[in-house]
Design a protein around this motif. Structure first.
Motif, PDB file in Angstrom:
ATOM      1  N   UNK A 173     -80.013  38.066 -60.283  1.00  0.00           N
ATOM      2  CA  UNK A 173     -79.256  36.965 -59.686  1.00  0.00           C
ATOM      3  C   UNK A 173     -78.928  37.242 -58.224  1.00  0.00           C
ATOM      4  N   UNK A 174     -78.703  38.507 -57.876  1.00  0.00           N
ATOM      5  CA  UNK A 174     -78.453  38.854 -56.476  1.00  0.00           C
ATOM      6  C   UNK A 174     -79.658  38.538 -55.608  1.00  0.00           C
ATOM      7  N   UNK A 175     -80.865  38.767 -56.128  1.00  0.00           N
ATOM      8  CA  UNK A 175     -82.082  38.452 -55.368  1.00  0.00           C
ATOM      9  C   UNK A 175     -82.210  36.946 -55.141  1.00  0.00           C
ATOM     10  N   UNK A 176     -81.805  36.154 -56.120  1.00  0.00           N
ATOM     11  CA  UNK A 176     -81.848  34.695 -55.961  1.00  0.00           C
ATOM     12  C   UNK A 176     -80.813  34.236 -54.933  1.00  0.00           C
ATOM     13  N   UNK A 190     -78.210  29.862 -57.886  1.00  0.00           N
ATOM     14  CA  UNK A 190     -78.811  30.791 -58.841  1.00  0.00           C
ATOM     15  C   UNK A 190     -80.216  30.357 -59.261  1.00  0.00           C
ATOM     16  N   UNK A 191     -80.558  29.088 -59.011  1.00  0.00           N
ATOM     17  CA  UNK A 191     -81.900  28.610 -59.359  1.00  0.00           C
ATOM     18  C   UNK A 191     -82.909  28.815 -58.235  1.00  0.00           C
ATOM     19  N   UNK A 236     -68.431  38.772 -57.705  1.00  0.00           N
ATOM     20  CA  UNK A 236     -69.222  39.997 -57.551  1.00  0.00           C
ATOM     21  C   UNK A 236     -70.685  39.661 -57.244  1.00  0.00           C
ATOM     22  N   UNK A 237     -71.238  38.677 -57.924  1.00  0.00           N
ATOM     23  CA  UNK A 237     -72.640  38.320 -57.700  1.00  0.00           C
ATOM     24  C   UNK A 237     -72.864  37.803 -56.285  1.00  0.00           C
ATOM     25  N   UNK A 238     -71.921  37.001 -55.763  1.00  0.00           N
ATOM     26  CA  UNK A 238     -72.054  36.538 -54.383  1.00  0.00           C
ATOM     27  C   UNK A 238     -72.007  37.711 -53.414  1.00  0.00           C
ATOM     28  N   UNK A 239     -71.135  38.678 -53.679  1.00  0.00           N
ATOM     29  CA  UNK A 239     -71.110  39.876 -52.845  1.00  0.00           C
ATOM     30  C   UNK A 239     -72.428  40.632 -52.938  1.00  0.00           C
ATOM     31  N   UNK A 240     -72.936  40.837 -54.153  1.00  0.00           N
ATOM     32  CA  UNK A 240     -74.199  41.562 -54.308  1.00  0.00           C
ATOM     33  C   UNK A 240     -75.327  40.855 -53.547  1.00  0.00           C
ATOM     34  N   UNK A 241     -75.385  39.519 -53.672  1.00  0.00           N
ATOM     35  CA  UNK A 241     -76.432  38.771 -53.002  1.00  0.00           C
ATOM     36  C   UNK A 241     -76.333  38.882 -51.490  1.00  0.00           C
ATOM     37  N   UNK A 242     -75.108  38.804 -50.947  1.00  0.00           N
ATOM     38  CA  UNK A 242     -74.924  38.932 -49.500  1.00  0.00           C
ATOM     39  C   UNK A 242     -75.307  40.330 -49.041  1.00  0.00           C
ATOM     40  N   UNK A 243     -74.963  41.350 -49.836  1.00  0.00           N
ATOM     41  CA  UNK A 243     -75.304  42.727 -49.471  1.00  0.00           C
ATOM     42  C   UNK A 243     -76.814  42.918 -49.425  1.00  0.00           C
TER      43      UNK A 243
END
Length: 602
Positions: A86-89, A192-193, A115-122
């Motif tokens: 999900x982070x990659x998306x 997420x899609x 947390x997922x938004x943070x992971x994706x931004x990182x």
């Protein structure tokens, strides 16, 4: 009620063997300045958080990374593999926005989506700022200030419907608002899609570790909060040392339960430590308040963490609960190896009571350390890693040099230098320049003193915020932090918190908030405010004499709670003394006018 016996000097500390030996270099200059450095080597860590996260997504693919309670009260779990996918998306979506200076602001509490938004931004390399959720509804002027400073292009508001008007009033036109409830301009499902970030491995390897990673706001105790620029390099350098000292004993590689907000370094560092070490992180939906602490107790009993980190006020509430429930006490202590407190000093009576309960339950004491540090030092940068019954802030973590400048007979001003210490405030060169001394050390504004000047290996204790010190009208100088902590120690468990007063008056006064559970335990369930005040006065009279500068001479009880909207209390539960005094001038006037329910200590 549990029957406890005094802490004995022969008691054994659990898991003390998991700490490395204390290594300390002490350099003493002719002018009295002392430099302290740890000689303990750091541990290898990735150069960016995204690189470490990607590694864990492979090595811990099917393991729970993060869990939170769902609507039915059960733990909903997200694995490392799922979180990374999900982070990659999210990263792919962020980079497709094609803004020349993309920045994300999160205005929601701790959650899996946060947390997922943070992971994706990182992973994307897009800097992110999480602001306190309390600012949205109760302090919109602080949210407006944060928006003006950070200038986000994307805002993630998990539940935007209830705060839509506030967001509309502070966000510039054209700001993209992502929400899970459909009230923003983009839905969470759309993000997420999105197609995953292509060639993620090469993209992560090319991230600049010195570029802005996060913007985190200071407490604003001396004005509007400033935004500290954090980098991947700084966070990873900090955890090189933190892992060397705490990774094994903390259980970051096993399971962690925490509530502290990710908008503050204390809470965010626990999340970082858990992910980098491949552990399970459980989002605690409780808070150290009478209304919500029961949720924390339920979660502690179920998760049984090896590590419990919280603000000092929570330890007082925890002791009350453990003392009243032997089954909870047994569950809590069964696997516990380490406690950490931060945000303020832990009083010695609370520490002693906690250890008495531990000895009664498991026959061992529990190691305590500190999260002593600040936003400018990235997170906690000093630590206790040896058995001790003395509450303190410890010694520097690997990679940090602490400069101690003499203030008076036994106190020093603390200044910091490290790869992870502040490089600058966002778009504020004047404040950045003022923050450092001529040698490049960050001025913490804190006073520390030795536990034993002849034995520096025993560490340092907190001796007050210099900004909280004041003069009486007689010219007498008052160490506000020292007197505050001494008052809390003397009046525990009846007093929960206190505001020290006295500037432009002839004697020190205190406005106190009561701890209902402590009052009931000491005074009976039918106690009155006057009963509590009489009890407090009796304890204050027994405090060691220290002249007008160290003796609380007037007392009154505050019945309305600390006002979050006015900046009196942070969402970590700590009290901003300066803001509380500013907001409660009428209460202070009444205190010195000897109004009803004021006690003058003779």
């Amino acid at each position: 009620m549990t029957t406890i016996t005094p802490v004995t000097e022969s008691a054994h500390f659990r898991a003390v063997e998991l700490f490395p030996p204390v290594g300390l270099d002490v350099e003493r200059r002719p002018d009295g300045v002392i430099l302290l450095r740890s000689t303990t080597p750091g541990m290898p860590v990735p150069v960016t958080f995204a690189a470490g996260f990607a590694e864990r997504a492979v090595s811990h693919a099917g393991q729970t990374l993060i869990a939170e309670r769902n609507a039915g009260g059960e733990w909903a779990r997200t694995t490392y593999e799922q979180a990374y996918d999900q982070a990659l998306r999210i990263a792919g979506w962020l980079l497709d926005q094609d803004h020349p200076d993309e920045r994300v602001m999160i205005v929601t509490e701790n959650s899996v989506a946060h947390a997922l938004m943070f992971f994706g931004a990182a992973v994307a390399g897009v800097p992110l700022c999480a602001v306190s959720a309390q600012h949205v509804l109760v302090a919109p002027e602080r949210l407006a200030h944060a928006v003006d400073v950070v200038r986000p292009t994307i805002v993630f508001a998990e539940q935007a419907t209830s705060i839509a008007d506030t967001l509309a009033s502070v966000l510039p036109p054209g700001t993209t608002v992502v929400s899970t409830d459909g009230a923003g301009t983009v839905t969470w499902e759309q993000v997420l899609a999105h197609d995953p970030l292509p060639d993620a491995e090469a993209h992560i390897a090319a991230l600049d570790p010195h570029a802005p990673f996060r913007f985190m706001f200071t407490s604003g105790s001396t004005g509007m909060p400033k935004a500290v620029v954090h980098t991947n390099f700084g966070w990873c350098r900090l955890f090189s040392g933190a892992n060397a000292l705490l990774a094994k004993v903390s259980g970051w590689d096993e399971r962690t339960l925490d509530w502290m907000p990710w908008s503050h370094v204390a809470g965010f560092s626990v999340l970082i430590g858990s992910v980098l070490n491949g552990g399970e992180y459980y989002v605690d939906d409780g808070r150290p308040t009478p209304e919500l602490f029961g949720r924390t107790l339920r979660n502690l009993a179920e998760v049984q963490p090896l590590f419990f980190a919280n603000v000092p006020a929570a330890f007082n509430m925890l002791c009350d609960a453990l003392d009243a429930d032997e089954a909870l006490c047994a569950r809590f202590f069964e696997h516990l190896q380490l406690c950490l407190y931060g945000g303020a000093g832990l009083t010695q009576p609370v520490y002693d009571r906690f250890q008495q309960l531990a000895e009664h339950t498991v026959g061992e004491r529990i190691m305590f350390t500190t999260g002593y540090g600040c936003t400018e030092s990235t997170a906690g940068c000093m630590s206790i890693t040896w058995p001790t019954t003395q509450v303190g802030v410890g010694l520097p973590c690997p990679g940090l040099t602490v400069k101690l400048l003499p203030l008076d007979d036994d106190r020093f001003e603390a200044r910091f230098h490290a790869d992870f210490v502040l490089s600058g405030y966002l778009d504020n060169p004047e404040a950045t320049a003022r923050a450092f001394d001529e040698e490049g050390f960050y001025r913490s504004g804190d006073a520390l003193r030795w536990i034993d000047p002849d034995r520096p290996e025993l560490g340092l204790v907190f001796a007050g915020r210099l900004a909280e010190e004041f003069k009486l009208s007689t010219g007498t100088f008052v160490r506000g932090g020292f007197v505050h902590d001494a008052l809390l120690a003397a009046t525990s468990p009846v007093v929960a918190e206190a505001v020290l007063c006295g500037e432009d008056h002839t004697e020190v006064g205190a406005l106190v908030w009561l701890n209902p559970a402590g009052c009931s335990a000491e005074l009976g369930s039918s106690y009155s405010t006057d009963d509590a005040l009489d009890w407090i006065v009796d304890r204050v009279r027994q405090m060691p004499g220290a002249g007008s500068a160290g003796r609380v001479a007037r007392l009154a009880v505050l019945t309305d709670p600390p006002d979050i909207a006015k900046g009196e209390r942070s969402d970590k539960g700590t009290i901003n003394q300066a803001m509380a005094r500013r907001n409660r001038s009428a209460d202070i006037d009444a205190l010195y006018a000897a109004a009803p329910h004021v006690r003058v200590v003779s």
